[in-house]
Design an enzyme around this catalytic site. Structure first.
Site, PDB file in Angstrom:
ATOM      1  N   HIS A   1      -7.264   0.831  -8.666  1.00 39.66           N
ATOM      2  CA  HIS A   1      -7.888   2.148  -8.759  1.00 39.66           C
ATOM      3  C   HIS A   1      -8.619   2.423  -7.468  1.00 39.66           C
ATOM      4  CE1 HIS A   1     -10.169   5.473 -10.605  1.00 39.66           C
ATOM      5  NE2 HIS A   1     -11.215   4.977 -10.003  1.00 39.66           N
TER       6      HIS A   1
ATOM      7  N   ASP B   1      11.039 -17.771  -2.104  1.00 42.00           N
ATOM      8  CA  ASP B   1      11.816 -17.027  -3.108  1.00 42.00           C
ATOM      9  C   ASP B   1      11.494 -15.553  -2.874  1.00 42.00           C
ATOM     10  OD1 ASP B   1      11.373 -16.858  -6.803  1.00 42.00           O
ATOM     11  OD2 ASP B   1      12.523 -15.587  -5.441  1.00 42.00           O
TER      12      ASP B   1
ATOM     13  N   HIS C   1      11.887 -11.847  -4.208  1.00 43.64           N
ATOM     14  CA  HIS C   1      12.267 -11.045  -5.370  1.00 43.64           C
ATOM     15  C   HIS C   1      13.242  -9.933  -4.995  1.00 43.64           C
ATOM     16  CE1 HIS C   1       8.710 -12.020  -8.345  1.00 43.64           C
ATOM     17  NE2 HIS C   1       9.267 -13.111  -7.850  1.00 43.64           N
TER      18      HIS C   1
ATOM     19  N   HIS D   1       1.212 -23.593  -5.765  1.00 43.01           N
ATOM     20  CA  HIS D   1       1.378 -23.005  -4.428  1.00 43.01           C
ATOM     21  C   HIS D   1       1.125 -21.489  -4.483  1.00 43.01           C
ATOM     22  CE1 HIS D   1       3.590 -26.279  -1.955  1.00 43.01           C
ATOM     23  NE2 HIS D   1       2.975 -26.855  -2.975  1.00 43.01           N
TER      24      HIS D   1
ATOM     25  N   GLU E   1      -4.647   7.709 -12.272  1.00 42.24           N
ATOM     26  CA  GLU E   1      -6.009   7.287 -11.915  1.00 42.24           C
ATOM     27  C   GLU E   1      -6.006   5.795 -11.579  1.00 42.24           C
ATOM     28  OE1 GLU E   1      -8.855   7.225 -15.497  1.00 42.24           O
ATOM     29  OE2 GLU E   1      -6.978   7.745 -16.481  1.00 42.24           O
ATOM     30  N   THR E   2      -5.183   5.023 -12.267  1.00 45.46           N
ATOM     31  CA  THR E   2      -5.173   3.567 -12.155  1.00 45.46           C
ATOM     32  C   THR E   2      -3.738   3.118 -12.346  1.00 45.46           C
ATOM     33  OG1 THR E   2      -7.455   3.322 -12.964  1.00 45.46           O
ATOM     34  CG2 THR E   2      -5.982   1.456 -13.366  1.00 45.46           C
TER      35      THR E   2
ATOM     36  N   HIS F   1      -9.532  -2.547 -11.638  1.00 48.20           N
ATOM     37  CA  HIS F   1     -10.450  -1.840 -12.536  1.00 48.20           C
ATOM     38  C   HIS F   1     -10.806  -2.608 -13.798  1.00 48.20           C
ATOM     39  CE1 HIS F   1     -12.809   1.408 -14.235  1.00 48.20           C
ATOM     40  NE2 HIS F   1     -12.648   2.105 -13.134  1.00 48.20           N
TER      41      HIS F   1
ATOM     42  N   HIS G   1       7.735 -26.998   1.151  1.00 47.83           N
ATOM     43  CA  HIS G   1       7.594 -25.590   0.772  1.00 47.83           C
ATOM     44  C   HIS G   1       8.962 -24.923   0.814  1.00 47.83           C
ATOM     45  CE1 HIS G   1       3.161 -25.701   1.180  1.00 47.83           C
ATOM     46  NE2 HIS G   1       3.355 -26.412   2.285  1.00 47.83           N
TER      47      HIS G   1
ATOM     48  N   HIS H   1       7.405 -15.456  -2.550  1.00 49.52           N
ATOM     49  CA  HIS H   1       6.444 -16.537  -2.759  1.00 49.52           C
ATOM     50  C   HIS H   1       7.137 -17.885  -2.653  1.00 49.52           C
ATOM     51  CE1 HIS H   1       7.769 -17.478  -6.937  1.00 49.52           C
ATOM     52  NE2 HIS H   1       7.902 -16.180  -7.082  1.00 49.52           N
ATOM     53  N   CYS H   2       6.344 -18.894  -2.404  1.00 47.05           N
ATOM     54  CA  CYS H   2       6.829 -20.273  -2.404  1.00 47.05           C
ATOM     55  C   CYS H   2       7.078 -20.673  -3.862  1.00 47.05           C
ATOM     56  CB  CYS H   2       5.771 -21.170  -1.768  1.00 47.05           C
ATOM     57  SG  CYS H   2       6.307 -22.879  -1.561  1.00 47.05           S
TER      58      CYS H   2
ATOM     59  N   MET I   1       0.253 -18.617  -1.565  1.00 52.76           N
ATOM     60  CA  MET I   1       1.543 -18.685  -0.862  1.00 52.76           C
ATOM     61  C   MET I   1       2.498 -17.595  -1.385  1.00 52.76           C
ATOM     62  SD  MET I   1       3.243 -22.143   0.510  1.00 52.76           S
ATOM     63  CE  MET I   1       4.469 -22.009   1.828  1.00 52.76           C
TER      64      MET I   1
HETATM   65 CU   LIG Z   1     -13.665   3.768 -12.540  1.00 52.88          CU
HETATM   66 CU   LIG Z   2       4.513 -23.853  -0.758  1.00 48.17          CU
HETATM   67 CU   LIG Z   3       8.847 -14.992  -8.468  1.00 54.06          CU
END
Ligand SMILES: [Cu+2]
Ligand SMILES: [Cu+2]
Ligand SMILES: [Cu+2]
Ligand SMILES: [Cu+2]
Ligand SMILES: [Cu+2]
Ligand SMILES: [Cu+2]
Ligand SMILES: [Mg+2]
Ligand SMILES: [Mg+2]
Ligand SMILES: [Mg+2]
Ligand SMILES: [Mg+2]
Ligand SMILES: [Mg+2]
Ligand SMILES: [Mg+2]
Ligand SMILES: [Mg+2]
Ligand SMILES: [Mg+2]
Ligand SMILES: [Mg+2]
Lengths: 343, 343, 343
Positions: free
Chosen positions: B257, B99, B101, B147, B281-282, B308, B96, B136-137, B152
């Site tokens: 939402h 990473d 971001h 993964h 709203e969303t 939603h 494993h 994330h892995c 992960m």
């Molecule tokens: Cu709704």
């Molecule tokens: Cu992994």
């Molecule tokens: Cu990524």
């Protein structure tokens, strides 16, 4: 407001310049800050129907502008005219046309640019809005989605005459530009699940009428083929380069991410007269639109540029790599202890 | 512009603080407004490969940071360093890595953090950008999507040193924070359509190489399991609380939402140095990104927090409930006539 | 900040006005700039369960507000109250309710508006936020996605009291408004792949419990039926008209595009107290949200208004046409040479 913009004249007296098209991921020679007044930019696109392997062993009938998927990037300035000559060689098998999202009226030009094999047509449109925009073939009915998902799309960049502005409103210049466009393909399958290998483009249209209705692509690639931008085809930049990443997706949403990097600037909807966002990790492109992200590379090494649905990136092909050359900067990242036994 | 930011030093002399991780939906103890200068925040993540029921009877091999899906939220301030110790106990079965971001270079740290079972590694990165970001892995090849879609992934929040700002540019403080992350799972199926019950994580990898290629999840859940945040597991807030809802989706788009509520503030792309939107709203989260929404609860009662696409919410599991306690305010909503025979 | 907004009184003494509903794509008579103070706007919606052909030969049990998909557009101003009477005639077969994304508390009103056949209910909510918002039925459990994807949704527009503002902050007035809403349907299929033709709405619910789980619609249409807004049903505008395009998607993401046009103004998330973007070619609507785009038509002719996943537009039905009447303007587009033999 842009609502109140007025336009005069038809451009007949404007200075004419001819733009030479180049193959993606390259972009045509251009000034970032416009020199002089609005021009007529002459562009010729030739339609090529070509069979190629989108992935090893998987052949597709690509319908293309100038032989590439995507078609070449066109670059003009706001208020320039684009004078587009569209040629459909007699060796082709079907009618094509072109719809520019940057244009106004006549279905983006689609209604006045239909060309049968052996024909050419010329029309002119004013690039009234700044940004990156999709162009694509749109022959009508089911041919529209089938041509678009056979690769028949590209992008046009319309720069503000005074150049791009950062998030503070100050002029920003890019050192390099890369044009990387995602394509969803829907290769027809035989009953046993293998991909069909079709003899003609017309047969591809017949079969694609069914394959597109799954709404699930069989291949999702950058610049027309799996691995078109990996390995020795990887674009190379320098640490310190401000790179403008121009992308598009003519049909289906994507979400682009530079692994190990970011976008310093990302323009909403790909439209330059909006203040850019900063610091995005991933930028969403709705199908039918284009995107521009600017990033100043800070570390050397390999960056993967992906559709961050990682299944679509790895299993379907939507991955490129960009190599940056330069000196490592420990102030941003530093190895402390290499992998070794748990203490 | 952020493009022009410069960074000096490697942080070796910075004050060190150790962050204690907590289980989602909780967030670690932290200051909103940074006290003092940039620090090295020490974080340890231990990888656990665990089998659990994502829904009653449906078992999944979850690949996790610290035993939870998502992995725990990390909270730092802009310009802090994160010093990450990643441990892969010998009881695990595969390589494993991680990473971030929020990081720059080396594939977000992925290239310098690969650990085989029995190994640990330490690296440090500078959180140069403010916002919420996915981690994330990413072991490489097909293992990366497998993964990530085995759970992960998690998020890191990088607060501006001066705290969050509202849509007018004024400081805003939240009273509570909740960390609710959507996960798309792709459980492999037997020929009869029932879900496989696999003995090892490696078998899960073998089978998932096919199940992910459908691009259609079998389960879409919040915090790793159906109903992890409903019923007696529902988070509880008070009317008047300003609640920061921190979310992410590491692989696939979602659209969150709060039924009966809104977001007062929603930061574009999850990045705090952009002016927040109001009144959404969303809010859409592209796969591979994180989101932060702030809402001041105004009425008591139960709020459903959903993806939603209501099919994904109800049939696939992407639903949580948040209970607000306090006094009802008739100025916002009022029953006029209870249900009764049509007049 | 909107976070700090306070609300007093329950509106009982406000002036009452009754809004007459009209069928989509029309919008009710309304002032753009509010006259006088906040009001109680009385709205009555009657639920109709109706079978119709979503496409020739393909019947669907539509669950509707007022007999249309979408339900009718409601228009109020920020800080008005909506007093909603919901009627479920005894001829209907199931319980329904209504959740307004513009409301606060009680699951958007869903918890206090459940009506069995033969019942009506009345409740009031304050439209505290400006924008376009979805409303939809949400009876609970699997019925929620099934009712929503049977058409039981619409939108409400809450205008700022002082009217809309353009990207510079200046008042903008629209000349016309069109209300065009996308619906994803999931028609159940027989074993041979043909669509079921069901005798009752309850049977539709039984069968849809399976069809929605594919997550792939069978039909994606505007205003409830394929071709509801094409041919002689096309809305007509004039060149020079500023047209407000009000849209929504209650369940599933879409990406709208006016072929041959643009949006001059597009409000983020559909919420009017955010500065609008300019120049968008295509605007993304996350499932569970609504959108407003303003465009001043500049050329006569036919514009297709599409979901720019062109497969969804052409093969699934998500296409409308808008006809603009007026004089052609060669300054924006001009034919140079009609199609003829390649030179
Ligand atoms: Cu709704
Ligand atoms: Cu992994
Ligand atoms: Cu990524
Ligand atoms: Cu074509
Ligand atoms: Cu288009
Ligand atoms: Cu209903
Ligand atoms: Mg225009
Ligand atoms: Mg035509
Ligand atoms: Mg295509
Ligand atoms: Mg960086
Ligand atoms: Mg590697
Ligand atoms: Mg995952
Ligand atoms: Mg509210
Ligand atoms: Mg209920
Ligand atoms: Mg629906």
């Amino acid at each position: 407001s842009v609502i109140d913009a007025t336009f005069e004249g038809e451009g007949d007296d404007f200075e004419r310049v001819k733009q030479e098209m180049v193959m993606p991921p390259l972009v045509p020679v251009h000034d970032q800050v416009a020199k002089g007044g609005p021009k007529i930019v002459e562009v010729t696109l030739e339609i090529q129907e070509k069979k190629w392997e989108v992935a090893p062993g998987d052949s597709v009938w690509a319908l293309t502008f100038n032989g590439s998927v995507p078609g070449p990037l066109i670059v003009v300035h706001q208020d320039d005219y684009v004078e587009l000559t569209l040629k459909n060689p007699a060796t082709n098998s079907m009618m094509h046309n072109i719809d520019f999202h940057a244009a106004t009226g006549h279905m983006g030009g689609g209604d006045i640019s239909e060309v049968n094999p052996g024909e050419e047509v010329v029309f002119r449109f004013k690039a009234t809005r700044a940004g990156v925009f999709v162009y694509h073939c749109a022959p009508g009915g089911m041919m529209t989605p089938m041509h678009v998902t056979s690769g028949m799309n590209g992008a046009i960049m319309v720069l503000p005459r005074e150049g791009l502005k950062d998030e503070k409103g100050n002029l920003v210049e890019y050192d390099k530009a890369l044009y990387i466009v995602e394509q969803d393909f829907y290769l027809p399958k035989n009953a046993d699940g293998s991909f069909m290998n079709l003899a003609t483009a017309n047969e591809s249209m017949n079969e694609m009428a069914n394959s597109i209705k799954t709404l699930i692509p069989t291949h999702i690639v950058f610049n027309g083929k799996k691995n078109s931008l990996t390995g020795k085809n990887s674009p190379v930049v320098n640490v310190g380069d401000k790179v403008l990443l121009i992308s598009a997706q003519a049909n289906r949403d994507t979400r682009l991410h530079l692994i190990g990097g970011h976008s310093d600037l990302f323009w909403p909807g790909g439209k330059f007269n909006n203040t850019p966002y900063t610091d995005f990790e991933t930028w969403h492109i709705p199908g039918g639109s284009a995107a521009a992200a600017l990033y100043r590379f800070r570390e050397p090494g390999t960056y993967a540029f992906v559709n961050h649905n990682l299944i679509e990136a790895i299993a379907f092909g939507a991955i490129a790599t960009i190599k940056a050359e330069g000196e490592w900067d420990n102030s941003l990242m530093k190895e402390i202890e290499k992998a070794g036994p748990i203490k």
